[in-house]
Write an enzyme that holds these catalytic residues in place. Sequence first.
Site, mmCIF file in Angstrom:
data_model
loop_
_atom_site.group_PDB
_atom_site.id
_atom_site.type_symbol
_atom_site.label_atom_id
_atom_site.label_comp_id
_atom_site.label_asym_id
_atom_site.label_seq_id
_atom_site.Cartn_x
_atom_site.Cartn_y
_atom_site.Cartn_z
ATOM 1 N N GLU B 61 -48.397 36.895 59.365
ATOM 2 C CA GLU B 61 -49.854 36.949 59.540
ATOM 3 C C GLU B 61 -50.515 36.540 61.065
ATOM 4 O OE1 GLU B 61 -48.179 35.538 57.284
ATOM 5 O OE2 GLU B 61 -48.817 36.111 55.237
ATOM 6 N N PHE B 123 -49.298 26.281 43.527
ATOM 7 C CA PHE B 123 -48.427 27.190 44.280
ATOM 8 C C PHE B 123 -49.115 27.885 45.483
ATOM 9 C CE2 PHE B 123 -46.345 31.530 44.786
ATOM 10 C CZ PHE B 123 -45.283 30.977 45.780
ATOM 11 N N GLN B 124 -48.826 28.013 46.788
ATOM 12 C CA GLN B 124 -49.497 28.415 47.937
ATOM 13 C C GLN B 124 -50.717 27.954 48.023
ATOM 14 O OE1 GLN B 124 -48.826 32.956 47.804
ATOM 15 N NE2 GLN B 124 -46.620 32.335 49.031
ATOM 16 N N LYS B 173 -59.289 32.913 44.147
ATOM 17 C CA LYS B 173 -59.182 34.368 43.238
ATOM 18 C C LYS B 173 -60.016 34.510 42.097
ATOM 19 C CE LYS B 173 -55.058 36.684 41.690
ATOM 20 N NZ LYS B 173 -53.759 36.676 41.524
ATOM 21 N N MET B 489 -41.901 30.308 83.489
ATOM 22 C CA MET B 489 -42.737 29.197 83.700
ATOM 23 C C MET B 489 -42.239 27.934 83.559
ATOM 24 S SD MET B 489 -45.498 29.290 85.569
ATOM 25 C CE MET B 489 -46.552 30.678 85.677
#
Lengths: 189, 590
Positions: B61, B123-124, B173, B489
Site C-alpha cells: 500500500e 479484525f483489521q 463497509k 548519506m
Amino acid sequence: MSDGSGTTAPAGPKSTYFLNHADEAVERRTLAVLVDNEPGVLARVVGLFSGRGYNIDSLTVAEVDASSHQSRITIVTQGTPHILEQIEAHLMRLVPVGEVVDITKSKRGIERELSLIKVAGSGEKRVEALRIAQIFRANVIDTTNESFIFELTGASDKISQFVDLMRPLGLVEVSRTGVLSIKRGKEKG
Amino acid sequence: MTVKTKPKTETRLMTGAEIVITALREQGVEVMFGYPGGSVLPIYDALFAADDIRHVLVRHEQGAGHAAEGYARSTGKCGVALVTSGPGATNMVTPITDALMDSIPMVVITGQVPSHLIGTDAFQEADITGITRSCAKHNYLVTDVDQLARVIHEAFLIATSGRPGPVVVDIPKDIQFATGTYIGKEGVHKPTYSPQIDPHPEAIEAVAELISQARRPILYTGGGVINSGPHASEALRKLQAETGIPVTSTLMGLGAFPASHPDWLGMLGMHGSFEANNAMHDCDLMICVGARFDDRVTGRIDAFSPNSKKVHIDIDPSSINKIVRVDVPVVADCAAALEALLAAVKHRKRKRPDLKPWKAEIETWRARKCFSYEPSDTVIKPQYAIERLYALTRERETFITTEVGQHQMWAAQFFHFDEPNHWMTSGGLGTMGYGLPAAVGVQCAHPDALVIDIAGEASIQMMMQELSTAVQFCLPVKVFILNNEWMGMVRQWQELLHGERYSHSYSESLPDFVKLAEALGAHGIRCDDPALLDDKITEMLEHKGPVLFDCRVEKAENCLPMIPSGSAHNEMILGKITGNEIGEAGRKLV
C-alpha cells in the site's frame, strides 16, 4: 562555531537551526476558536497544541449554535508573541476552524469561570467558610452537617483566591470549568 | 478557482460503493493506485464495472501512496489511492505524511470495518482517522451514506486548493453497501475553508518598491511555484526577465526556472551550490516564493542572510514568520502574486539599480566550480554517472524521480531541469523507497515519456517489489541505481560526525540486481566501467520495458559541497571532509 574539542563553548550564537526567541517574554492569551461541530474537531485542536509543543492552560468547549453546528472552544494558552502568532495561524489552517478571536488582545474581553468547591469541617471553621462564601457571593448548592459545596462564578483569579482561603478551613475538592470568554459591546466576535 | 455555476440538483440513488466510483469519475479521475482487502471489497466490486477508471494494482500500500504522489506531482492533478482497513490503511501513513510535508494533492480512500464493529478491536480495524489526524491535511470517517458524495467532493476540493495536501476518507463497509443519494460536485463547499488566493495590493506595491531599490536581490523559489501550476512558473520567468534578478530554488522547486538560464544559481541549501548560498548570504533583498525556510535550506538561523530585506510569498499564513522574520509577508497563491508583482514592477518608471556588480560578484562564486570532482577512468564516479545520464537523455522528455540520500543530492546537482513537474523527490519527509513507486505513478500519467528513478542500492530495497507492478502494467520505468554498497548519506555523516565508526550503514548481502530484475520479469544491466557507461545507459534507454540498472560507483565518495549542520550559508565545505567541520551544537542536529 565551536571547535568541538569538548571545552566550554565560547559565548557565541546559541541557536543553530532554531529561532532563538528565548529572550521574548511569555504572554498569556485567551483565544476563542469557532469551529464546525463535527466529529474529531476537538482532537484536531488539542492535537495541534500537543504536536507542536504549545501549552494549554485551560480549555472549554460546547456547541453554541445547534442550527449551524457551531461550537466555541475557549483556550487559555501561553507563549512568546512569535509562538502565539503561530498558534493562531495553525488553528486557522485546520479545515473545520472558521474563526480565531484573540480575546486578550482585543482588550474588550470578559472572562469567567464556574467552579464547584467542597469544604468539610465543623465549629468555627464551618462558620468562617460560610462567612467568606457570602463575601465572595458564592452559592451553597449542597450541604451536610459537616460540609458545603459552594458554587462560585467569576474571573479565574477570584476563584483561585477563594480556593486559597478555603484551604485552611477544610478544602476537600475543587472542580473548575476553565475560562469562558466573550467580547464586550454589541458586535459579534 | 471554483467555477460559480448554479448547483445542479443531480440526485440519484445508488450504493455507497457506486457513489465512490461516480464521485471519482465526476472529479475526472482516470487512474488510481490501490490494493484490495476485506473492508474495501464493495468499492472494488463497483470498480470492476468501471472501464473508464484505470486501477493500478501495487504490491504494497505504501507504493500506492507514492505512486499517487508521483502521478500528482507530474500532472498537477490530484493523486488517488484506494486501500483497505487496518494494515492497508496504516501502510499509507508514510505516503500521507510525505504528501503533507511536500504539499502534494492526494485523496486516500480507506475501507473501514462495518460501523457496528468500530471500537471493538475487530479484525483489521485501525482508527485511521485518529492515526492520520496529524499527518493529513484533513480526514473524514463517513457515518452516513447520504453524506458520502459530499465528503468525497469536499475531499478533492481541500486536497487540491490552497496549500495542497493529502485528505483521507475512511468508509465503513456497511456504508459501502448501503443505498444513498448521490449529489454532484457543483455547489459543494466548506464554509470554514477559504484559502486566500489574491495578494493584498499594498503588499505587492511594497515588494515592487523594494525591487526598485535593490542592488543585490535574489529570488528564492520553492515547491509552491510548482504546486501553483504552469502559470506560476511562467510568471516567475517573466518577472525574472523584467528584473534580471538571479534565481535559486529549493529541492522541491527545481524546474520552475530553467536551469539553462544564465541567471540560474542552482539549488541552495545544505548540498546546494556555492554561488546560490553565498548569494543568499550576501543579498540585500530576498524574495522567497512558495518556499518555507526549511532547516536544510537556511543552515544556522541566526547567521541567515544577515543584511537583507525579506519578502515571503506563501499561500499558507502559518509558513510566514515561522522560522525567519520577514519584512513583507504576502499571503497569496504564487501565480497570482507573481503576476501582480510583474505588473507592479512594470508600472514603475524609475530606473532600477544596475545589477551588473552583483552579478559579477556571483560569477566569482560560480568560478569556484563547487560541483567539480576528481574524474576517474578506472571507477565510475557517481557524479559522472548522473552527468552522462543527463547528457544522454537531454533530447527526450524525461521525468526523474529519486529515492533519498546521496544519489538524490547528486541528481539534484547534476541533472538539470528546464520545465516544472519533471522532478519528483521526497523533500520534506525524506522517504527512502519513494522513487520507484513514484516513477510508476509518473509513467501512468505519461506513458510515452522517459521516466527514470535515480536510486541508491539501499533505498531501492525499501520498495523494490513495485518493479513487479511496472512489469504487470507495461510501465517502462528505468531504475538507475548508484550502487556504492553503503547507505551513502549515513556513511558520510558517520565520517563527518562519528569518528568514522560506520555503525550498520554497510549494505551487506546485496541482491544480484541483474538476476533480481530478471526474476521480476524486467531487464537487468550492470556496469562498473566508466568506458562502457554510455553504451550501457543507451542500452537501458533503448529497452522497451522496465530496467533495473546496477551502476557500480566509487564507494567512498562524499556528497559535496555541504553546509555542515549548525553552520551558515557562507561556511560551506567545498573540498575534502576532515571530520572537524561540525561544532558541538551542530552535532545534536539532524
